[in-house]
Design an enzyme around this catalytic site. Structure first.
Site, mmCIF file in Angstrom:
data_model
loop_
_atom_site.group_PDB
_atom_site.id
_atom_site.type_symbol
_atom_site.label_atom_id
_atom_site.label_comp_id
_atom_site.label_asym_id
_atom_site.label_seq_id
_atom_site.Cartn_x
_atom_site.Cartn_y
_atom_site.Cartn_z
ATOM 1 N N PHE A 130 16.624 5.583 -22.710
ATOM 2 C CA PHE A 130 16.039 6.705 -23.447
ATOM 3 C C PHE A 130 16.488 6.616 -24.908
ATOM 4 O O PHE A 130 17.667 6.420 -25.194
ATOM 5 C CB PHE A 130 16.504 8.013 -22.809
ATOM 6 C CG PHE A 130 15.788 9.226 -23.334
ATOM 7 C CD1 PHE A 130 14.513 9.525 -22.913
ATOM 8 C CD2 PHE A 130 16.398 10.059 -24.255
ATOM 9 C CE1 PHE A 130 13.850 10.644 -23.393
ATOM 10 C CE2 PHE A 130 15.741 11.178 -24.744
ATOM 11 C CZ PHE A 130 14.459 11.468 -24.312
ATOM 12 N N ASP A 199 24.704 7.577 -18.072
ATOM 13 C CA ASP A 199 23.911 8.766 -18.344
ATOM 14 C C ASP A 199 23.170 9.136 -17.052
ATOM 15 O O ASP A 199 22.399 8.324 -16.515
ATOM 16 C CB ASP A 199 22.919 8.488 -19.481
ATOM 17 C CG ASP A 199 22.202 9.763 -19.933
ATOM 18 O OD1 ASP A 199 22.021 10.670 -19.105
ATOM 19 O OD2 ASP A 199 21.817 9.827 -21.112
ATOM 20 N N TYR A 224 18.704 20.648 -17.943
ATOM 21 C CA TYR A 224 17.373 21.271 -17.859
ATOM 22 C C TYR A 224 16.354 20.453 -17.083
ATOM 23 O O TYR A 224 15.198 20.828 -16.992
ATOM 24 C CB TYR A 224 16.832 21.596 -19.260
ATOM 25 C CG TYR A 224 16.787 20.424 -20.234
ATOM 26 C CD1 TYR A 224 15.800 19.461 -20.154
ATOM 27 C CD2 TYR A 224 17.735 20.313 -21.233
ATOM 28 C CE1 TYR A 224 15.764 18.402 -21.043
ATOM 29 C CE2 TYR A 224 17.704 19.259 -22.144
ATOM 30 C CZ TYR A 224 16.723 18.301 -22.038
ATOM 31 O OH TYR A 224 16.698 17.249 -22.914
ATOM 32 N N LYS A 225 16.765 19.312 -16.518
ATOM 33 C CA LYS A 225 15.823 18.513 -15.722
ATOM 34 C C LYS A 225 15.955 18.932 -14.259
ATOM 35 O O LYS A 225 15.566 20.027 -13.899
ATOM 36 C CB LYS A 225 16.089 17.032 -15.970
ATOM 37 C CG LYS A 225 15.705 16.638 -17.403
ATOM 38 C CD LYS A 225 16.058 15.222 -17.779
ATOM 39 C CE LYS A 225 15.625 14.953 -19.221
ATOM 40 N NZ LYS A 225 16.284 13.784 -19.788
ATOM 41 N N ARG A 398 3.463 9.536 -15.519
ATOM 42 C CA ARG A 398 4.751 9.767 -14.875
ATOM 43 C C ARG A 398 4.713 11.044 -14.040
ATOM 44 O O ARG A 398 4.300 12.095 -14.512
ATOM 45 C CB ARG A 398 5.806 9.874 -15.970
ATOM 46 C CG ARG A 398 7.217 9.834 -15.494
ATOM 47 C CD ARG A 398 8.151 9.773 -16.684
ATOM 48 N NE ARG A 398 8.221 11.048 -17.359
ATOM 49 C CZ ARG A 398 9.304 11.508 -18.001
ATOM 50 N NH1 ARG A 398 10.390 10.763 -18.053
ATOM 51 N NH2 ARG A 398 9.299 12.663 -18.599
HETATM 52 C C1 LIG Z 1 16.398 13.768 -21.134
HETATM 53 C C2 LIG Z 1 17.370 12.769 -21.617
HETATM 54 C C3 LIG Z 1 18.204 13.038 -22.691
HETATM 55 C C4 LIG Z 1 18.064 14.339 -23.424
HETATM 56 O O1 LIG Z 1 18.976 14.492 -24.447
HETATM 57 P P1 LIG Z 1 19.025 15.868 -25.243
HETATM 58 O O2 LIG Z 1 20.259 15.767 -26.037
HETATM 59 O O3 LIG Z 1 19.033 16.967 -24.228
HETATM 60 O O4 LIG Z 1 17.795 15.984 -26.066
HETATM 61 C C5 LIG Z 1 19.143 12.082 -23.055
HETATM 62 N N1 LIG Z 1 19.225 10.916 -22.404
HETATM 63 C C6 LIG Z 1 18.438 10.620 -21.344
HETATM 64 C C7 LIG Z 1 18.587 9.320 -20.648
HETATM 65 C C8 LIG Z 1 17.470 11.525 -20.938
HETATM 66 O O5 LIG Z 1 16.668 11.239 -19.931
#
Ligand SMILES: *Cc1c(COP(=O)(O)O)cnc(C)c1O
Length: 439
Positions: A130, A199, A224-225, A398
């Site tokens: 990401f 992560d 939040y996921k 997705r």
């Molecule tokens: C959703 C996600 C994020 C989100 O980061 P924020 O700091 O909440 O914007 C970070 N890394 C990964 C791998 C994600 O899937």
């Protein structure tokens, strides 16, 4: 033999986790396959946040830091998250965002590496990680004089044999839903004297994770996921207990101080995970996150993460089967691994063109998934994402399957809508081909 709607209904009737969906607000007429991006609203959240506002804030005011347990909320929620990720009590705090937490742990990891292996000067990650993870790593590497090396999945093991100081990976890939073997990669990293930072944004609450069994070094994840904490909910941090007191994270604010209310002019880090806090935490957001976490407490008595994982795999298997049975001949491919051990809780379909518009047409019908553009930099030998002759991975449709609230009949109807959108060429309508700011 082809699967029928009645078969899907029978699967729902026999689903031991079926009652969990009653804990969420699921809008009428919507099949929500985007819980991997923003989880749904727990039914208790509105009243709980209202109570924090009207009573804890409105009436009790500053006394609530003690009387309502505000001050320790990051640790208390951390303990609830710990049980989902194979961490012990006192090892996790809920705080800040995933991006900020990644900065803290990667910084601490580089601090350890600089002492234990000063000759190692590379951070390894995956090119398809990401982007925020890569951006944070890029910034830190620049600041500390490290090189960021981005590799394809099959390049991870070879890259460890260079001068790798830290391996930083996302456990389940956001774009493809592919899952890494955390224990094996962590062991391989350790064998070459490299630390492993994970992560868990697409793992926590979605797939079983055992950080301590894997002997991982650091981890962060998202609130939040799959944890359903609400938009921008606090994220979390875990540090391997053997490292926890060893390094200071760089955002040395007063909430991470050993005695914040002594108001001393010098910084003394709190023992353990508390030093990974920075400043005053958002109580309204933490209160909402707790409502999401408490559903996992209920799920525990129904088999917990093992049962959720079994259902998640059954849902994604069903989706793949139905797409292949009912949508054949429309140019769809599968980006997500069929192998269970390598699959997260989402299914990503590929298509040479039209992926964005197909997703828009589905959203119009109440089937909410999302679109992720192909990676133009990755030459994988797959179809290009546009007809313009550039190489790269194709665009992706997705679909996330949160086992807490998605049912087997939902999967049936989602595929039925996809079939109709493709067969009628509805997706070619102009209104589905205009890009929005957030995809
Ligand atoms: C959703 C996600 C994020 C989100 O980061 P924020 O700091 O909440 O914007 C970070 N890394 C990964 C791998 C994600 O899937």
């Amino acid at each position: 033999m082809s699967t029928t709607l009645n078969h899907c209904r029978a699967l729902d009737a026999g689903d031991p986790l079926r009652s969990l969906r009653d804990h969420f607000v699921l809008p009428e007429g919507v099949i929500y396959l985007d819980g991997n991006s923003l989880g749904v609203l727990p039914k208790t959240a509105a009243a709980r946040v209202a109570e924090v506002i009207t009573r804890e804030w409105g009436q009790d005011l500053i006394r609530s830091w003690n009387s309502a347990g505000w001050f320790n909320l990051p640790q208390r929620l951390g303990d609830k998250i710990a049980s989902l990720i194979g961490a012990g009590p006192g090892e996790v705090v809920a705080t800040d965002s995933t991006s900020v937490n990644l900065y803290k742990v990667l910084s601490a990891a580089l601090g350890i590496a600089a002492e234990d292996a000063p000759d190692k000067k590379t951070v390894i990650s995956e090119r398809s990680n990401f982007p925020t993870d890569l951006y944070i790593a890029e910034g830190l590497c620049r600041e500390r004089g490290y090189k960021l090396l981005l590799v394809e999945p099959d390049g991870i093991l070879p890259a460890l044999h260079g001068d790798a100081a830290v391996l930083m990976l996302t456990h389940v890939n956001y774009r493809t839903g592919a899952q890494h073997d955390m224990a094996a990669l962590t062991a391989a990293a350790h064998a070459t004297g490299c630390l492993a930072v994970w992560d868990l944004a697409h793992s926590a609450g979605a797939v079983p994770v055992d950080l301590n069994a894997a002997r991982a070094d650091f981890a962060v994840g998202c609130g939040y996921k799959y944890l359903n904490g609400g938009p921008g909910a606090p994220a979390f941090v875990w540090v391997q207990p053997r490292h926890a007191d060893r390094f200071r994270q760089p955002l040395s604010g007063w909430w991470g101080h050993a005695a914040p209310f002594e108001f001393t002019p010098d910084y003394r880090p709190a023992p353990g995970i508390t030093r990974y806090l920075c400043g005053t935490q958002p109580m309204l957001s933490l209160a909402a996150l707790e409502c999401g976490l408490d559903v996992f407490g209920t799920a525990e008595s129904l088999g917990g993460m093992a049962a959720l994982r079994a259902k998640s795999l059954a849902l994604t298997d069903l989706f793949i089967d139905l797409v292949e049975q009912r949508c054949a001949g429309h140019g769809l491919g599968l980006a997500t691994p069929r192998e269970h051990a390598q699959r997260g809780s989402q299914v990503c379909l590929t298509r040479k063109d039209g992926a964005y518009a197909i997703v828009q047409a589905l959203i119009q019908r109440g089937v909410i998934g999302d679109f992720r553009a192909g990676d133009p930099s990755t030459g994988s030998g797959q179809a290009p994402s546009t007809g313009s002759g550039r190489t790269g991975t194709p665009d992706i449709l997705r679909f996330g399957f949160t086992p807490l609230y998605i049912g087997f009949e939902d999967v049936w109807h989602a595929v039925e809508h996809l079939k109709q959108v493709l067969e009628s060429a509805e997706w070619q309508r102009p209104e589905f081909n205009q890009k929005h700011a957030v995809t």
